[in-house]
Scaffold this motif. Structure first.
Motif, short mmCIF file in Angstrom:
data_model
loop_
_atom_site.label_atom_id
_atom_site.label_comp_id
_atom_site.label_asym_id
_atom_site.label_seq_id
_atom_site.Cartn_x
_atom_site.Cartn_y
_atom_site.Cartn_z
N MET A 122 0.70 -1.34 -0.09
CA MET A 122 -0.02 0.08 -0.06
C MET A 122 0.86 1.25 -0.03
N SER A 123 0.43 2.04 -0.68
CA SER A 123 1.28 3.33 -1.04
C SER A 123 0.23 4.60 -1.09
N VAL A 124 0.89 5.78 -1.09
CA VAL A 124 0.03 7.06 -1.58
C VAL A 124 -0.69 6.92 -2.41
N GLY A 125 -1.96 7.12 -2.63
CA GLY A 125 -3.15 6.79 -3.62
C GLY A 125 -2.98 7.62 -4.73
N ASP A 126 -3.63 7.23 -6.21
CA ASP A 126 -3.43 8.06 -6.91
C ASP A 126 -4.21 9.56 -6.71
N PHE A 127 -3.74 10.39 -7.68
CA PHE A 127 -4.59 11.70 -7.66
C PHE A 127 -5.80 11.32 -7.60
N PRO A 128 -6.81 12.07 -6.65
CA PRO A 128 -7.96 11.96 -6.44
C PRO A 128 -8.98 12.69 -7.27
N GLY A 129 -8.52 13.46 -7.94
CA GLY A 129 -9.32 14.65 -8.60
C GLY A 129 -9.13 15.93 -7.94
N TYR A 130 -9.22 17.15 -8.64
CA TYR A 130 -9.25 18.42 -8.37
C TYR A 130 -10.20 18.74 -7.42
N HIS A 131 -11.23 18.19 -7.13
CA HIS A 131 -12.40 18.68 -6.30
C HIS A 131 -12.40 17.73 -4.97
N ALA A 132 -11.50 16.68 -4.79
CA ALA A 132 -11.41 15.90 -3.71
C ALA A 132 -10.01 15.77 -3.16
N THR A 133 -9.21 16.85 -3.20
CA THR A 133 -7.74 16.93 -2.91
C THR A 133 -7.62 17.60 -1.33
N THR A 134 -7.35 16.95 -0.45
CA THR A 134 -7.18 17.35 0.86
C THR A 134 -5.91 16.44 1.40
N VAL A 135 -4.70 17.05 1.57
CA VAL A 135 -3.63 16.43 2.16
C VAL A 135 -3.26 16.94 3.47
N SER A 136 -2.40 16.13 4.17
CA SER A 136 -1.70 16.61 5.42
C SER A 136 -0.38 17.02 4.84
N TYR A 137 0.50 17.67 5.72
CA TYR A 137 2.11 18.04 5.32
C TYR A 137 2.83 16.84 5.17
N LYS A 179 2.04 14.41 -9.74
CA LYS A 179 2.80 15.52 -10.82
C LYS A 179 2.17 15.69 -11.91
N GLY A 180 1.68 14.85 -12.86
CA GLY A 180 0.91 14.95 -13.85
C GLY A 180 -0.26 15.99 -13.80
N ALA A 181 -0.83 15.70 -12.75
CA ALA A 181 -2.46 16.69 -12.57
C ALA A 181 -2.22 17.78 -12.31
N LEU A 182 -0.93 18.12 -11.67
CA LEU A 182 -0.84 19.59 -10.92
C LEU A 182 0.44 20.43 -11.68
N THR A 183 1.16 19.83 -12.30
CA THR A 183 2.33 20.44 -13.26
C THR A 183 1.57 21.30 -14.40
N SER A 184 1.76 22.43 -14.57
CA SER A 184 1.22 23.38 -15.55
C SER A 184 -0.23 23.76 -15.46
N LEU A 187 0.82 30.34 -10.20
CA LEU A 187 0.70 31.13 -11.34
C LEU A 187 2.04 30.58 -12.20
N GLY A 188 3.08 29.91 -11.79
CA GLY A 188 4.10 29.63 -12.84
C GLY A 188 3.86 28.51 -13.90
N ALA A 189 5.17 28.51 -14.40
CA ALA A 189 5.01 27.30 -15.43
C ALA A 189 4.57 26.08 -15.10
N ASP A 190 5.19 25.65 -13.91
CA ASP A 190 4.98 24.29 -13.36
C ASP A 190 3.67 24.24 -12.39
N GLY A 191 3.15 25.31 -12.04
CA GLY A 191 1.94 25.51 -11.55
C GLY A 191 1.71 24.86 -10.30
N LEU A 192 0.54 24.32 -9.83
CA LEU A 192 0.41 23.96 -8.37
C LEU A 192 1.38 23.10 -8.07
N TRP A 193 2.17 21.93 -8.64
CA TRP A 193 2.86 21.20 -8.33
C TRP A 193 4.49 21.76 -7.84
#
Length: 269
Positions: A137-152, A167-172, A193-199
């Motif tokens: 078991m590992s950190v799950g796949d990206f759950p979607g933009y409207h279901a993203t809440t993660v601890s530090y 990384k693919g979802a949050l870049t750019s 705002l940057g080229a690599d976006g939220l990631w």
């Protein structure tokens, strides 16, 4: 399916059946599953409020849901020291477990709030192997933009491991995000705002704790750098890479007003 102890014997992991405990690991301040994902469960388990591990071996099981537990390893206890009112154990992982740690799901119905239970021949059949996962078991796949809440801690694991779906979802991708201090509910609204976006933006929080923000830098200076472990991150709104920076800043300002993060939170402008 076999009980857990018998299953471990099949893999050559020999638990001292006359002197072992089952640790039902749970917690909310720093959940053990997050520590497992970060590769620090051993250290998490060794830090105890009391002398809970006066035994030869400890089987670590991490609470999931619906009476399901994740096998986190068998540890030989080597000793302990007391400091600051806590008990710090030294332990070592028994050999031969690399292929099964994080893969075994155990069914166990908890009958009390006790987390440190002596193992006996009579209780072995209350810990049944219900599943052997193909991969740990590992950190799950990206759950979607409207279901993203993660601890530090989870975000730190995602960034350090470069989890591709995240990384693919949050870049750019430009957008507005929210950081909440879970100790007091104070909020910080920011934008990417940057080229690599939220990631890139969130990765900077992992690396520095404050991402260069004056307000968050002041919070960590006052409360200590380790206070970043109480931060939680989520996405409020996304915009594609073609959206103007001005538009994203306008949306950031809207959310600051809506959440009152200037008046009651960590935003100062």
């Amino acid at each position: 399916m076999a009980n857990l102890v018998d299953f471990l014997r099949l893999y050559g992991v020999n638990v001292d059946c006359s002197n072992y405990k089952i640790h039902l690991a749970t917690g909310s301040e720093y959940p053990p599953l997050e520590a497992f994902f970060a590769g620090t469960f051993k250290e998490w388990q060794e830090n105890q409020a009391q002398r809970n591990f006066e035994c030869e071996h400890v089987i670590g099981l991490i609470g999931l849901q619906s009476n399901k537990w994740l096998f986190a390893g068998v540890y030989r206890m080597l000793g302990h020291e007391v400091a600051g009112g806590r008990c710090y154990y030294q332990s070592e992982e028994l050999p031969g477990q690399d292929e099964i740690i994080g893969r075994i799901i155990v069914s166990h119905s908890r009958t009390s709030r006790a987390s440190y239970l002596w193992g006996t021949p009579e209780t072995e059949n209350s810990y049944i192997v219900s599943e052997l996962r193909e991969k740990p078991m590992s950190v799950g796949d990206f759950p979607g933009y409207h279901a993203t809440t993660v601890s530090y801690e989870v975000l730190k694991t995602i960034v350090s491991q470069g989890v591709q779906s995240w990384k693919g979802a949050l870049t750019s991708l430009k957008g507005v995000y929210l950081i909440v201090d879970t100790t007091n509910g104070s909020k910080y609204v920011g934008s990417a705002l940057g080229a690599d976006g939220l990631w890139q933006r969130w990765a900077s929080y992992v690396h520095t704790g404050h991402g260069g923000n004056v307000e968050l830098r002041a919070v960590l200076r006052e409360k200590g750098a380790e206070h970043v472990e109480h931060f939680q991150y989520s996405i409020l709104e996304i915009a594609d890479s073609h959206a103007s920076d001005e538009y994203v800043r306008e949306r950031e300002s809207y959310w600051k007003e809506a959440l009152l993060s200037r008046k009651f939170g960590y935003n100062k402008n």
